[in-house]
Write an enzyme that holds these catalytic residues in place. Structure first.
Site, PDB file in Angstrom:
ATOM      1  N   TYR A  78       0.840  -1.203   0.000  1.00 38.41           N
ATOM      2  CA  TYR A  78       0.000   0.000   0.000  1.00 38.41           C
ATOM      3  C   TYR A  78       0.870   1.246   0.000  1.00 38.41           C
ATOM      4  CZ  TYR A  78      -3.802   3.186   0.818  1.00 38.41           C
ATOM      5  OH  TYR A  78      -4.702   4.209   0.663  1.00 38.41           O
ATOM      6  N   PHE A 130      -7.530  20.516 -25.124  1.00 37.36           N
ATOM      7  CA  PHE A 130      -7.827  19.094 -25.171  1.00 37.36           C
ATOM      8  C   PHE A 130      -9.053  18.872 -24.290  1.00 37.36           C
ATOM      9  CE2 PHE A 130      -7.779  14.659 -23.940  1.00 37.36           C
ATOM     10  CZ  PHE A 130      -7.899  14.115 -25.213  1.00 37.36           C
ATOM     11  N   THR A 131      -9.867  17.924 -24.672  1.00 36.07           N
ATOM     12  CA  THR A 131     -11.190  17.742 -24.051  1.00 36.07           C
ATOM     13  C   THR A 131     -11.130  17.665 -22.522  1.00 36.07           C
ATOM     14  OG1 THR A 131     -10.960  15.374 -24.468  1.00 36.07           O
ATOM     15  CG2 THR A 131     -12.182  16.648 -26.089  1.00 36.07           C
ATOM     16  N   ASP A 221       1.734  19.558 -21.143  1.00 35.83           N
ATOM     17  CA  ASP A 221       1.017  18.294 -21.286  1.00 35.83           C
ATOM     18  C   ASP A 221       1.985  17.377 -22.030  1.00 35.83           C
ATOM     19  OD1 ASP A 221      -0.434  16.093 -22.061  1.00 35.83           O
ATOM     20  OD2 ASP A 221      -2.287  17.213 -22.380  1.00 35.83           O
ATOM     21  N   LYS A 264       0.001   6.815 -23.448  1.00 36.42           N
ATOM     22  CA  LYS A 264       0.478   7.097 -24.812  1.00 36.42           C
ATOM     23  C   LYS A 264       1.987   6.804 -24.887  1.00 36.42           C
ATOM     24  CE  LYS A 264      -3.535   9.513 -24.633  1.00 36.42           C
ATOM     25  NZ  LYS A 264      -4.377   9.554 -23.431  1.00 36.42           N
ATOM     26  N   ARG A 388     -13.407  14.161 -34.237  1.00 34.77           N
ATOM     27  CA  ARG A 388     -12.756  15.263 -33.548  1.00 34.77           C
ATOM     28  C   ARG A 388     -13.210  16.536 -34.238  1.00 34.77           C
ATOM     29  NH1 ARG A 388     -10.215  13.317 -28.657  1.00 34.77           N
ATOM     30  NH2 ARG A 388     -12.439  13.510 -28.351  1.00 34.77           N
ATOM     31  N   PHE A 455     -18.950  13.805 -26.470  1.00 36.94           N
ATOM     32  CA  PHE A 455     -18.575  12.908 -27.571  1.00 36.94           C
ATOM     33  C   PHE A 455     -18.477  11.446 -27.139  1.00 36.94           C
ATOM     34  CE2 PHE A 455     -14.219  12.426 -26.113  1.00 36.94           C
ATOM     35  CZ  PHE A 455     -14.059  13.551 -25.330  1.00 36.94           C
TER      36      PHE A 455
HETATM   37  N1  F0G Z   1      -3.810  15.182 -22.760  1.00 36.90           N
HETATM   38  C1  F0G Z   1      -3.813  14.746 -24.017  1.00 36.90           C
HETATM   39  C2  F0G Z   1      -3.061  15.505 -25.057  1.00 36.90           C
HETATM   40  C3  F0G Z   1      -4.506  13.577 -24.351  1.00 36.90           C
HETATM   41  O1  F0G Z   1      -4.496  13.160 -25.612  1.00 36.90           O
HETATM   42  C4  F0G Z   1      -5.208  12.875 -23.337  1.00 36.90           C
HETATM   43  C5  F0G Z   1      -5.975  11.686 -23.647  1.00 36.90           C
HETATM   44  C6  F0G Z   1      -5.174  13.384 -22.035  1.00 36.90           C
HETATM   45  C7  F0G Z   1      -4.452  14.535 -21.787  1.00 36.90           C
HETATM   46  C8  F0G Z   1      -5.926  12.723 -20.922  1.00 36.90           C
HETATM   47  O2  F0G Z   1      -5.301  11.566 -20.532  1.00 36.90           O
HETATM   48  O3  F0G Z   1      -6.943   9.772 -21.114  1.00 36.90           O
HETATM   49  O4  F0G Z   1      -5.028   9.338 -19.585  1.00 36.90           O
HETATM   50  O5  F0G Z   1      -6.912  10.727 -18.834  1.00 36.90           O
HETATM   51  N2  F0G Z   1      -6.264  11.362 -24.810  1.00 36.90           N
HETATM   52  C9  F0G Z   1      -6.960  10.161 -25.224  1.00 36.90           C
HETATM   53  C10 F0G Z   1      -7.130  10.208 -26.721  1.00 36.90           C
HETATM   54  C11 F0G Z   1      -8.229   9.902 -24.502  1.00 36.90           C
HETATM   55  O6  F0G Z   1      -7.796   9.317 -27.252  1.00 36.90           O
HETATM   56  O7  F0G Z   1      -6.578  11.091 -27.366  1.00 36.90           O
HETATM   57  P1  F0G Z   1      -6.094  10.286 -19.992  1.00 36.90           P
END
Ligand code: F0G
Length: 463
Positions: A78, A130-131, A221, A264, A388, A455
């Protein structure tokens, strides 16, 4: 048929395949039923019904034997797992930040940094949104401001660093709202929503210089920063002979911290972290992580997951790996370019982005051309891609109006080390088939709209 003689020597994947997972092919009739059940949203398809899955490069990577071996060394304590300390030291080695807070994935880190640094009424500039990043900034009471260069919004522009921050836009914002209202600028290395486009080192340095003058932090990021580093090596003067690892570390040196989705660059299936140089911010983040993610030495991850991430850092910076990674995306993109299928140029790092606005120019943005195109490609071949465009952009939190992004794209995203060149050929041929029959395609209407990150779960019907 005779193949023309090659004009250059090819690269090949710097690995061989040890374990395989069978793929399932389906009939068009089966796919018709599946996409209808999924409300014409590829996020709602069951992956069982997908043939080649190019939805995302997130968590879809193939781990190496070295990483899998590391999984058996998971220290599932833990507190104080040795895998945490290994991850921490590799983060310091490859990224160069002082402190590490592990999180379950990228958005966990975005949540923490947003809550700590943003006050209601603040402005958070960024090189395109980014979303999830913007969602967390808004939840903390901040207002996102796009300060990316104009070229990023133009699929045809051949600018080599379309991810660059427009310094004039940033300076104008500082003048307008005052530096006190800007806790940090969020700089993404390879900008996902712009088409996987990189930021130049020169631009990062300039952003650093300008923000330092005003006491504004820079948060990177770093999700796809290694891919960015490779583009710097390929395209920026003075970096040709530097290692990708050295370039990555230099990029990070112009920033104060990073949010990271390990899913990634780090070649794993789950994980992320927040990295920071400031001791006070670290202390606060460490305090917050125990509430939302888990103890500060695991942050919602198993010991084995941290081990796999740490080992992924060692593999991601290998020159032959990153060359074949970007090379595969380029292979797919070049094929489509050769066939005159409109895509975002230059070809990005993690995906090829189809220009749905151009491909389905007879469908207005209100009828979701990119959403429609992704559904059509799935119907043709079982290849899964994602929207997108206007659906991903969501609504303005103040006015409630739809945001209307200039880019209306379908992302054809390549998981790392998963598919072969033949899969790229099949994908390209399916896209071509849909492209050639584009005139027959009609748009969609939205019949269910979730409140947040719509989305992912929105549902549509054919018009
Ligand atoms: N920043 C970027 C540039 C991303 O592409 C993503 C995730 C995140 C932050 C968030 O990270 O998913 O680990 O919480 N991108 C995925 C995509 C979902 O399909 O592009 P996460």
């Amino acid at each position: 048929m005779k193949y023309p003689k090659p004009t250059r020597r090819s690269w090949a994947e710097p690995f061989k395949i040890k374990v395989v997972e069978p793929l399932k092919t389906t009939t068009r009739q089966h796919r018709m039923a599946a996409i209808e059940e999924a409300g014409y949203n590829t996020f709602l398809l069951r992956s069982e019904d997908v043939y080649i899955d190019l939805l995302t490069d997130s968590g879809t990577n193939a781990m190496s034997d070295y990483q899998w071996a590391g999984m058996m060394l998971g220290d599932e304590a833990y507190a104080g797992s040795k895998n945490f300390y290994y991850l921490e030291s590799n983060m310091q080695k490859y990224y160069g930040y002082k402190y590490l807070v592990p999180t379950h994935q990228g958005r966990g880190a975005e949540h923490i940094i947003s809550q700590i640094l943003i006050r209601p009424g603040d402005y958070v500039p960024g090189n395109m949104y980014f979303t999830t990043t913007r969602e967390h900034q808004e939840r903390a009471g901040g207002m996102f401001v796009d300060v990316i260069i104009d070229e990023a919004h133009d699929p045809e522009s051949l600018h080599p660093f379309k991810g660059n921050v427009d310094l004039q836009k940033l300076e104008d914002l500082i003048k307008k709202v005052g530096a006190k209202k800007i806790p940090y600028i969020s700089v993404a290395a390879t900008v996902n929503m712009a088409g996987g486009q990189p930021v130049s080192m020169e631009n990062l340095k300039a952003v650093r210089k300008l923000t330092a003058k005003h006491g504004i932090r820079v948060i990177l990021d770093a999700t796809r920063a290694v891919e960015n580093a490779y583009f710097v090596k390929m395209r920026e003067k003075g970096y040709e002979k530097k290692s990708v690892a050295a370039i990555l570390k230099e990029m990070c040196s112009y920033t104060d911290g990073a949010t990271m989705s390990g899913k990634k660059d780090l070649l794993v299936n789950i994980g992320g972290f927040l990295a920071i140089n400031d001791r006070d911010v670290f202390d606060e983040a460490r305090n917050m992580v125990v509430v939302f993610e888990g103890l500060h030495t695991y942050g919602g991850l198993a010991g084995r997951d941290m081990e796999a991430m740490a080992r992924g850092m060692e593999e991601m910076t290998k020159e032959d790996y990153i060359r074949s990674r970007i090379g595969q995306v380029e292979y797919l993109g070049q094929k489509l370019l050769d066939w005159d299928v409109p895509i975002v140029k230059p070809i990005g790092g993690h995906a090829v982005f189809l220009d749905a606005k151009k491909i389905l120019e007879h469908i207005p943005q209100e009828k979701y051309p990119a959403q429609t195109l992704a559904a059509e490609i799935y119907l043709d071949s079982g290849v899964r891609t994602m929207e997108r465009g206007i659906v991903s952009a969501g609504r303005d939190p103040k006015t409630g109006e739809n945001r209307r992004p200039k880019l209306e794209l379908v992302r054809v995203t390549i998981p790392r080390r998963v598919y072969t060149q033949a899969h790229m050929d099949v994908t390209a041929e399916s896209i071509l088939e849909v492209y050639e029959n584009r005139k027959k395609v009609k748009g969609l209407k939205m019949v269910y709209e979730p409140k947040h990150l719509r989305f992912f779960q929105a549902r549509f019907k054919r018009i």
